[in-house]
Motif scaffolding. Structure first.
Motif, short mmCIF file in Angstrom:
data_model
loop_
_atom_site.label_atom_id
_atom_site.label_comp_id
_atom_site.label_asym_id
_atom_site.label_seq_id
_atom_site.Cartn_x
_atom_site.Cartn_y
_atom_site.Cartn_z
N THR A 274 36.40 32.03 -72.70
CA THR A 274 37.20 31.30 -71.72
C THR A 274 37.07 31.96 -70.36
O THR A 274 37.12 33.20 -70.26
CB THR A 274 38.68 31.26 -72.13
N VAL A 275 36.90 31.15 -69.34
CA VAL A 275 36.90 31.65 -67.96
C VAL A 275 38.04 31.00 -67.20
O VAL A 275 38.39 29.84 -67.44
CB VAL A 275 35.56 31.36 -67.24
N LEU A 276 38.63 31.75 -66.33
CA LEU A 276 39.61 31.24 -65.37
C LEU A 276 38.98 31.39 -63.99
O LEU A 276 38.56 32.49 -63.61
CB LEU A 276 40.92 32.01 -65.46
N ILE A 277 38.88 30.30 -63.27
CA ILE A 277 38.28 30.31 -61.94
C ILE A 277 39.39 30.17 -60.90
O ILE A 277 40.15 29.20 -60.91
CB ILE A 277 37.27 29.16 -61.78
N THR A 278 39.51 31.16 -60.05
CA THR A 278 40.52 31.12 -59.01
C THR A 278 40.16 30.05 -57.99
O THR A 278 39.03 29.58 -57.93
CB THR A 278 40.64 32.49 -58.33
N ALA A 279 41.14 29.66 -57.18
CA ALA A 279 40.96 28.55 -56.24
C ALA A 279 39.82 28.85 -55.27
O ALA A 279 39.79 29.90 -54.62
CB ALA A 279 42.26 28.32 -55.47
N ARG A 280 38.87 27.93 -55.22
CA ARG A 280 37.71 28.03 -54.34
C ARG A 280 37.02 26.67 -54.36
O ARG A 280 37.30 25.84 -55.24
CB ARG A 280 36.75 29.12 -54.82
#
Length: 346
Positions: A274-280
């Motif tokens: 699982t990856v969590l991508i911060t706001a971008r």
């Protein structure tokens, strides 16, 4: 976990948020991209939320029809032209998607490769039905001798051609993330500031759930229910790749749909990542595309994650041991006891 409002990300996804608060919560569902999709909008009356959610689902349907890999579509027309050795004129949208997919493939050392459509077809994972057995050995060896990939695609303006006639594009590991980005753009344009969009376990959020952060549960790869939860901030996205989502078994061996372009065979050694991508910008697309090469990379994922600029990663290896990046550990809340076999990766 009692009293919490959860979205579980993985092969199944249960949304309980609507029952957790009396404030307005509008939900609309559909079946697109071969999976269940849903849009939750918080804090707005139905008269405003309904058309916004409907606009999102219309865009999902358009993307699905336009870029279907094996039914008549603009993408299947491109693949037919590539197989014939012809030059194909593509739309501006497709040209942008192809160029971005090439960029992501380079960053992922070719482990994420939308150009392995023929390999996916050989294994039978393009069909809505799961394969009944192993692919033909000679055909698989022939593909591996050539190893076509999206790097073989030549793109000059809107003119697309290929160095290899065996090249076939399949956006299955990328398009759901693109759709998440499109969805959040549509929702913001419609005046929606608080929403959750789920495409078969790929999740992206806007704002909050009536003043509370959206909470997502990460599916356990071998047990029912979540193994951990994470709260998401505005503009963040979560993507999961797992060997429990689409797979078949032959003689007790599991063959999952996540194919390693180097070997031509399903990747092994990882149960879920699982990856969590911060706001971008394009956070949704990255959440979908990044989980695949990190899954396939196995224990070598940390260096690849740094190249992809993904700091938040949770991996369960083939033996059920957990690896979690330091950044992700700070965001996780374990369900039950903290796993004993847990390695924190700086």
């Amino acid at each position: 976990m009692r009293g919490r409002c959860l979205v579980f990300a993985g092969v199944l996804l249960w949304v309980l948020a609507a029952a957790c608060n009396r404030a307005p919560m509008y939900q609309q569902e559909s079946f697109v991209f071969g999976t269940r999709v849903e849009v939750l909008i918080a804090g707005l009356p139905e008269a405003q939320a309904r058309p916004a959610a409907a606009a999102v689902l219309r865009e999902f349907d358009r993307l699905h029809r336009t870029y279907h890999a094996w039914k008549p579509s603009e993408l299947s027309a491109l693949n037919a032209a590539l197989a014939a050795g012809s030059v194909q004129t593509v739309s501006e949208e497709m040209a942008e998607l192809l160029a971005d997919a090439q960029r992501l493939a380079r960053l992922g050392d070719g482990l994420f490769d939308p150009g392995i459509g023929r390999l996916i077809e050989l294994w039978g994972f393009q069909s809505d039905e799961l394969p009944a057995g192993l692919p033909d050995g000679a055909a698989l060896a022939a593909w591996c001798s050539v190893q076509p990939g999206i790097a073989d695609l030549r793109l000059t303006g809107l003119q697309a051609s290929s160095r290899q006639r065996e090249l076939a594009i399949d956006f299955g590991g990328y398009l759901k993330g693109v759709a998440l980005d499109r969805a959040t753009g549509i929702l913001r344009a419609q005046g929606v500031g608080n929403a959750l969009v789920n495409i078969g376990g790929n999740v992206m959020v806007l704002g909050s759930r009536n003043g509370q952060r959206w909470r997502v549960g990460i599916q356990h790869p071998r047990q029912p229910g979540p193994m951990a939860t994470v709260e998401l901030d505005d503009g963040e996205a979560v993507g999961t790749s797992g060997d429990y989502q689409r797979y078949f078994e032959v003689a007790g061996t599991r063959y999952a749909h996540l194919l390693d372009p180097r070997s031509g065979r399903p990747a092994s050694g990882t149960q879920a990542l699982t990856v969590l991508i911060t706001a971008r910008p394009a956070a949704g697309a990255l959440s979908d595309a990044a989980s695949k090469p990190l899954f396939i990379a196995g224990s070598d994922w940390p260096a690849l994650a740094r190249r992809l600029q993904v700091a938040h990663v949770l991996r369960v290896d083939g033996d059920g041991r957990w690896q979690v990046s330091k950044a992700m550990l700070g965001r996780l809340e374990f369900v039950g006891e903290r796993p004993r076999a847990l390695e924190v990766v700086p």
